[in-house]
Design a protein around this motif. Structure first.
Motif, PDB file in Angstrom:
ATOM      1  N   GLY A 208      -3.190   6.876   3.280  1.00 56.71           N
ATOM      2  CA  GLY A 208      -3.685   6.609   1.940  1.00 56.71           C
ATOM      3  C   GLY A 208      -2.909   5.506   1.259  1.00 56.71           C
ATOM      4  N   ALA A 209      -1.571   5.568   1.351  1.00 55.60           N
ATOM      5  CA  ALA A 209      -0.738   4.538   0.716  1.00 55.60           C
ATOM      6  C   ALA A 209      -0.933   3.181   1.378  1.00 55.60           C
ATOM      7  CB  ALA A 209       0.728   4.960   0.769  1.00 55.60           C
ATOM      8  N   VAL A 210      -1.038   3.163   2.714  1.00 58.82           N
ATOM      9  CA  VAL A 210      -1.243   1.896   3.429  1.00 58.82           C
ATOM     10  C   VAL A 210      -2.581   1.275   3.059  1.00 58.82           C
ATOM     11  CG1 VAL A 210      -1.633   0.897   5.717  1.00 58.82           C
ATOM     12  CG2 VAL A 210       0.304   2.426   5.337  1.00 58.82           C
ATOM     13  N   ALA A 211      -3.633   2.106   2.984  1.00 62.26           N
ATOM     14  CA  ALA A 211      -4.947   1.584   2.603  1.00 62.26           C
ATOM     15  C   ALA A 211      -4.899   0.962   1.212  1.00 62.26           C
ATOM     16  CB  ALA A 211      -5.992   2.699   2.655  1.00 62.26           C
ATOM     17  N   LEU A 212      -4.263   1.650   0.264  1.00 61.21           N
ATOM     18  CA  LEU A 212      -4.146   1.102  -1.082  1.00 61.21           C
ATOM     19  C   LEU A 212      -3.360  -0.201  -1.088  1.00 61.21           C
ATOM     20  CD1 LEU A 212      -3.422   4.332  -3.179  1.00 61.21           C
ATOM     21  CD2 LEU A 212      -5.495   2.945  -3.242  1.00 61.21           C
ATOM     22  N   ALA A 213      -2.262  -0.252  -0.345  1.00 57.36           N
ATOM     23  CA  ALA A 213      -1.431  -1.452  -0.324  1.00 57.36           C
ATOM     24  C   ALA A 213      -2.173  -2.641   0.273  1.00 57.36           C
ATOM     25  CB  ALA A 213      -0.147  -1.180   0.463  1.00 57.36           C
ATOM     26  N   LEU A 214      -2.863  -2.416   1.394  1.00 55.83           N
ATOM     27  CA  LEU A 214      -3.567  -3.524   2.051  1.00 55.83           C
ATOM     28  C   LEU A 214      -4.731  -4.034   1.203  1.00 55.83           C
ATOM     29  CD1 LEU A 214      -3.625  -2.216   5.738  1.00 55.83           C
ATOM     30  CD2 LEU A 214      -2.202  -4.048   4.795  1.00 55.83           C
ATOM     31  N   LEU A 215      -5.508  -3.116   0.631  1.00 57.10           N
ATOM     32  CA  LEU A 215      -6.632  -3.548  -0.204  1.00 57.10           C
ATOM     33  C   LEU A 215      -6.136  -4.239  -1.472  1.00 57.10           C
ATOM     34  CD1 LEU A 215      -8.944  -0.425   0.217  1.00 57.10           C
ATOM     35  CD2 LEU A 215      -9.266  -2.701   1.216  1.00 57.10           C
ATOM     36  N   THR A 216      -5.038  -3.746  -2.026  1.00 57.49           N
ATOM     37  CA  THR A 216      -4.469  -4.396  -3.206  1.00 57.49           C
ATOM     38  C   THR A 216      -4.018  -5.808  -2.876  1.00 57.49           C
ATOM     39  OG1 THR A 216      -3.740  -2.272  -4.115  1.00 57.49           O
ATOM     40  CG2 THR A 216      -2.648  -4.243  -4.956  1.00 57.49           C
ATOM     41  N   TYR A 217      -3.352  -5.975  -1.732  1.00 58.27           N
ATOM     42  CA  TYR A 217      -2.912  -7.310  -1.317  1.00 58.27           C
ATOM     43  C   TYR A 217      -4.108  -8.247  -1.151  1.00 58.27           C
ATOM     44  CZ  TYR A 217      -1.057 -11.068   1.576  1.00 58.27           C
ATOM     45  OH  TYR A 217      -0.724 -12.306   2.065  1.00 58.27           O
ATOM     46  N   ALA A 218      -5.156  -7.742  -0.505  1.00 52.59           N
ATOM     47  CA  ALA A 218      -6.332  -8.582  -0.284  1.00 52.59           C
ATOM     48  C   ALA A 218      -6.957  -9.019  -1.601  1.00 52.59           C
ATOM     49  CB  ALA A 218      -7.354  -7.832   0.567  1.00 52.59           C
ATOM     50  N   LEU A 219      -7.010  -8.124  -2.576  1.00 51.84           N
ATOM     51  CA  LEU A 219      -7.591  -8.478  -3.874  1.00 51.84           C
ATOM     52  C   LEU A 219      -6.720  -9.480  -4.625  1.00 51.84           C
ATOM     53  CD1 LEU A 219      -8.827  -4.969  -5.033  1.00 51.84           C
ATOM     54  CD2 LEU A 219     -10.265  -6.949  -4.520  1.00 51.84           C
ATOM     55  N   ILE A 220      -5.408  -9.276  -4.601  1.00 49.95           N
ATOM     56  CA  ILE A 220      -4.515 -10.178  -5.330  1.00 49.95           C
ATOM     57  C   ILE A 220      -4.531 -11.575  -4.727  1.00 49.95           C
ATOM     58  CG2 ILE A 220      -2.077 -10.635  -5.840  1.00 49.95           C
ATOM     59  CD1 ILE A 220      -1.687  -7.655  -6.245  1.00 49.95           C
ATOM     60  N   VAL A 275     -13.130   4.902 -15.930  1.00 50.32           N
ATOM     61  CA  VAL A 275     -12.354   4.887 -17.173  1.00 50.32           C
ATOM     62  C   VAL A 275     -10.959   4.324 -16.939  1.00 50.32           C
ATOM     63  CG1 VAL A 275     -11.233   6.365 -18.892  1.00 50.32           C
ATOM     64  CG2 VAL A 275     -13.635   6.737 -18.284  1.00 50.32           C
ATOM     65  N   TYR A 276     -10.274   4.816 -15.924  1.00 51.62           N
ATOM     66  CA  TYR A 276      -8.878   4.417 -15.745  1.00 51.62           C
ATOM     67  C   TYR A 276      -8.731   3.065 -15.056  1.00 51.62           C
ATOM     68  CZ  TYR A 276      -7.230   8.638 -17.864  1.00 51.62           C
ATOM     69  OH  TYR A 276      -6.956   9.617 -18.789  1.00 51.62           O
ATOM     70  N   ALA A 277      -9.763   2.586 -14.394  1.00 52.07           N
ATOM     71  CA  ALA A 277      -9.746   1.193 -13.954  1.00 52.07           C
ATOM     72  C   ALA A 277      -9.745   0.274 -15.177  1.00 52.07           C
ATOM     73  CB  ALA A 277     -10.948   0.905 -13.064  1.00 52.07           C
ATOM     74  N   ALA A 278     -10.607   0.589 -16.136  1.00 49.45           N
ATOM     75  CA  ALA A 278     -10.654  -0.220 -17.361  1.00 49.45           C
ATOM     76  C   ALA A 278      -9.346  -0.141 -18.124  1.00 49.45           C
ATOM     77  CB  ALA A 278     -11.815   0.248 -18.238  1.00 49.45           C
ATOM     78  N   LEU A 279      -8.774   1.055 -18.243  1.00 53.72           N
ATOM     79  CA  LEU A 279      -7.537   1.214 -19.004  1.00 53.72           C
ATOM     80  C   LEU A 279      -6.362   0.534 -18.307  1.00 53.72           C
ATOM     81  CD1 LEU A 279      -7.862   4.933 -20.120  1.00 53.72           C
ATOM     82  CD2 LEU A 279      -8.182   2.892 -21.523  1.00 53.72           C
ATOM     83  N   GLY A 280      -6.281   0.676 -16.978  1.00 57.24           N
ATOM     84  CA  GLY A 280      -5.198   0.026 -16.255  1.00 57.24           C
ATOM     85  C   GLY A 280      -5.242  -1.482 -16.413  1.00 57.24           C
ATOM     86  N   GLY A 281      -6.427  -2.061 -16.279  1.00 48.68           N
ATOM     87  CA  GLY A 281      -6.561  -3.500 -16.475  1.00 48.68           C
ATOM     88  C   GLY A 281      -6.264  -3.915 -17.895  1.00 48.68           C
ATOM     89  N   PHE A 282      -6.719  -3.108 -18.864  1.00 50.35           N
ATOM     90  CA  PHE A 282      -6.513  -3.464 -20.264  1.00 50.35           C
ATOM     91  C   PHE A 282      -5.036  -3.517 -20.619  1.00 50.35           C
ATOM     92  CE2 PHE A 282      -5.597  -2.035 -24.583  1.00 50.35           C
ATOM     93  CZ  PHE A 282      -6.246  -3.023 -25.315  1.00 50.35           C
ATOM     94  N   PHE A 283      -4.288  -2.471 -20.302  1.00 48.26           N
ATOM     95  CA  PHE A 283      -2.889  -2.430 -20.721  1.00 48.26           C
ATOM     96  C   PHE A 283      -2.026  -3.426 -19.961  1.00 48.26           C
ATOM     97  CE2 PHE A 283      -4.282   1.627 -22.517  1.00 48.26           C
ATOM     98  CZ  PHE A 283      -3.744   1.505 -23.789  1.00 48.26           C
ATOM     99  N   PHE A 284      -2.427  -3.807 -18.764  1.00 50.86           N
ATOM    100  CA  PHE A 284      -1.732  -4.878 -18.052  1.00 50.86           C
ATOM    101  C   PHE A 284      -1.934  -6.214 -18.750  1.00 50.86           C
ATOM    102  CE2 PHE A 284      -2.191  -8.249 -14.734  1.00 50.86           C
ATOM    103  CZ  PHE A 284      -0.850  -8.348 -14.389  1.00 50.86           C
ATOM    104  N   LEU A 406      -4.432   0.610 -10.319  1.00 51.76           N
ATOM    105  CA  LEU A 406      -3.799  -0.441  -9.509  1.00 51.76           C
ATOM    106  C   LEU A 406      -4.839  -1.387  -8.926  1.00 51.76           C
ATOM    107  CD1 LEU A 406      -3.666  -0.280  -6.084  1.00 51.76           C
ATOM    108  CD2 LEU A 406      -2.616   1.902  -6.649  1.00 51.76           C
ATOM    109  N   VAL A 407      -6.023  -0.863  -8.562  1.00 46.43           N
ATOM    110  CA  VAL A 407      -7.082  -1.742  -8.066  1.00 46.43           C
ATOM    111  C   VAL A 407      -7.542  -2.686  -9.177  1.00 46.43           C
ATOM    112  CG1 VAL A 407      -9.455  -1.802  -7.215  1.00 46.43           C
ATOM    113  CG2 VAL A 407      -7.829  -0.176  -6.245  1.00 46.43           C
ATOM    114  N   ALA A 408      -7.620  -2.164 -10.398  1.00 41.65           N
ATOM    115  CA  ALA A 408      -8.034  -3.012 -11.518  1.00 41.65           C
ATOM    116  C   ALA A 408      -7.023  -4.122 -11.777  1.00 41.65           C
ATOM    117  CB  ALA A 408      -8.219  -2.166 -12.770  1.00 41.65           C
ATOM    118  N   VAL A 409      -5.736  -3.794 -11.746  1.00 44.84           N
ATOM    119  CA  VAL A 409      -4.706  -4.817 -11.958  1.00 44.84           C
ATOM    120  C   VAL A 409      -4.792  -5.886 -10.872  1.00 44.84           C
ATOM    121  CG1 VAL A 409      -2.205  -5.224 -11.955  1.00 44.84           C
ATOM    122  CG2 VAL A 409      -3.145  -3.293 -13.221  1.00 44.84           C
ATOM    123  N   ALA A 410      -5.154  -5.482  -9.652  1.00 42.28           N
ATOM    124  CA  ALA A 410      -5.306  -6.452  -8.572  1.00 42.28           C
ATOM    125  C   ALA A 410      -6.570  -7.285  -8.708  1.00 42.28           C
ATOM    126  CB  ALA A 410      -5.306  -5.717  -7.228  1.00 42.28           C
ATOM    127  N   ALA A 411      -7.676  -6.652  -9.127  1.00 38.75           N
ATOM    128  CA  ALA A 411      -8.982  -7.320  -9.077  1.00 38.75           C
ATOM    129  C   ALA A 411      -9.325  -8.096 -10.349  1.00 38.75           C
ATOM    130  CB  ALA A 411     -10.071  -6.285  -8.806  1.00 38.75           C
TER     131      ALA A 411
END
Length: 488
Positions: A208-220, A275-284, A406-411
């Motif tokens: 789970g952590a590896v999938a999140l890390a790799l997808l986050t890297y790809a988005l960033i 909801v939390y994708a929007a909030l994570g992106g907003f506060f970042f 975290l996906v929102a902050v990346a995307a």
């Protein structure tokens, strides 16, 4: 049966310990965004590095938080909690002395591991220590003090950034740990580990952590394109598929697939993601907008964001009572729509914006939307599964919210067209911020539509939330399992 009374000296020490521990993790979730412009300037970091400064912590925390709770059940909740506090403090020290962005990002990932150990243990210690007659009040005080910590966090963080420097945002955790650990060892009784059996789903947690890390890297890194980004994206999808396969085949999975057989649970988690994708992106982005474009100091930006948290702290319990009477569908529909309006009002926050006329109205509307939706969301999560699985359901929902953030902050920077140096160019950042707020508002509207069309009132006799007051803005409150031990 736990028998510590809240009014006893030991009860007060236990409450202090758990509040200090949870506050360490909550403070870092709220104050780091305020420090990002200064971190970027001092370490000569581009926007990608700032995204990773936030997301490295979230990747390990979201990926390991369920495993952290299981470790406490097996080896002892106090022991794992203390290990988490020490780990978090050491990682914070590494963050505070980091000579470059790469070291800071690595230390932030280590911080997330510590957060995954101490966050579930904080509430579990209260539930396992206090007499049943005092447990509800103890949880209420714990969640209330935690909300106060979330409220003052951006203010304290801004003061530290403008004063001693951004490194003290992390170094502050060290003295907190030096108080928390000896108090825990002396006054908090051990619990858990008395006959807990089964295998840990370490493979599931790692996948789970590896999938999140790799997808986050790809988005960033997607803006630069190239073969490495494509390979990373494919590997991330493969890791996510492998995670699902492993969870379906393991006898004791971290995230049992059959829990999603509840349609209500599945739907409410989709709403949570929106909801939390929007909030994570907003506060970042909002902390950057206030400093880069409007010209606020770090202290000014941190203070400006306080109304949202304060409203949640003051009104979330009453919102929960209202949702109990009228059902969750209306609050979970109107709440995200109010949040969307608040984010669209942030389009007025540009060069020369007035705090009272432009910033404050947007944050008040956003805060009222959060007040409406957070407590009903938690109650619906708990009510959508059997009582025995309520703690697991809350953990999955909490992890989903953090993963969405975290996906929102990346995307979002990619979707909004932010370049690597955008936060150093006020005009370019302002234009991209407006586009990003449109994406955030759109995600909230989608969540509201799904909630309005599908959410139903939980059945009578289901588990009710214990954390009635909540001041966190990056995830819903994490509810524990006071009776049943679960190894996940």
């Amino acid at each position: 049966m736990p028998d510590v009374r809240l009014a006893s000296p030991q009860g007060r020490w236990i409450l202090l310990t758990t509040v200090l521990g949870s506050s360490m993790a909550m403070l870092d979730s709220t104050v780091v965004n305020v420090a990002l412009p200064r971190i970027g300037r001092d370490l000569d970091a581009n926007l990608s590095a700032l995204q990773w400064t936030v997301n490295a912590y979230m990747v390990t925390l979201a990926g390991l938080i369920l495993l952290g709770g299981a470790l406490g059940d097996r080896f002892g909740r106090r022991k794992v909690f203390v290990v988490g506090v020490v780990w978090f403090a050491v990682a914070s020290l590494l963050c505070g002395i980091a000579p470059n962005a790469g070291t800071l990002i690595a230390a932030r990932a280590l911080q997330g591991v510590g957060g995954a150990l101490l966050t579930p243990g904080s509430l579990a210690l209260i539930q396992a220590s206090f007499h049943p007659d005092d447990r509800g009040r103890a949880v209420g005080l714990w969640s209330g003090f935690g909300g106060v910590g979330a409220a003052v966090g951006p203010f304290v963080g801004g003061w530290l950034v403008d004063g001693p420097g951004w490194r003290w945002v992390f170094l502050l955790n060290v003295p907190l740990a030096l108080v928390c650990v000896p108090v825990a060892l002396r006054h908090v009784p051990e619990s858990g580990g008395e006959g807990a059996r089964g295998r840990f789903d370490v493979l599931g947690a790692v996948l789970g952590a590896v999938a999140l890390a790799l997808l986050t890297y790809a988005l960033i890194e997607a803006g630069d394109g190239g073969l490495a980004v494509a390979v990373t994206a494919v590997a991330g999808v493969a890791a996510a598929v492998a995670f699902v396969v492993v969870e379906r085949r393991r006898p004791e999975p971290m995230m049992p697939p059959d829990i999603f057989s509840s349609r209500q649970f599945t739907v409410i988690n989709i709403v949570t993601l929106c909801v939390y994708a929007a909030l994570g992106g907003f506060f970042f982005l909002a902390a950057l907008q206030l400093q880069v474009v409007v010209g606020y100091s770090a202290l000014g930006a941190g203070t400006a964001l306080l109304p949202t948290t304060v409203l949640m702290l003051l009104l979330s319990a009453r919102s929960g009572e209202l949702a109990d009477r009228i059902g969750p569908r209306l609050p979970l529909t109107v709440g995200p729509l109010l949040c969307a309006v608040g984010m669209l009002l942030m389009l007025r926050v540009g060069p020369g914006a007035s705090y009272w006329a432009d910033v404050l109205p947007a944050l008040v509307v956003l805060g009222l939307g959060l007040v409406m939706l957070v407590a009903p969301l938690t109650a619906t999560v708990l009510g959508s599964v059997d009582v025995a699985r309520a703690g697991l359901a809350s953990g999955i929902n909490n992890a989903a919210a953090r993963a969405a953030g975290l996906v929102a902050v990346a995307a979002l920077p990619l979707l909004a067209g932010m370049g690597e140096e955008a936060y150093r160019e006020p005009a370019a950042f302002d234009a991209a911020f407006g586009r990003a707020m449109g994406w955030c508002a759109g995600a909230l509207v989608v969540g509201a539509v799904i909630a309005g069309a599908t959410v139903r009132r939980p059945p009578p006799g289901c588990r009710r939330p214990e954390c009635l007051r909540h001041g966190g803005v990056v995830s819903p409150p994490l509810e524990g399992e006071p009776v049943r031990k679960r190894l996940g």
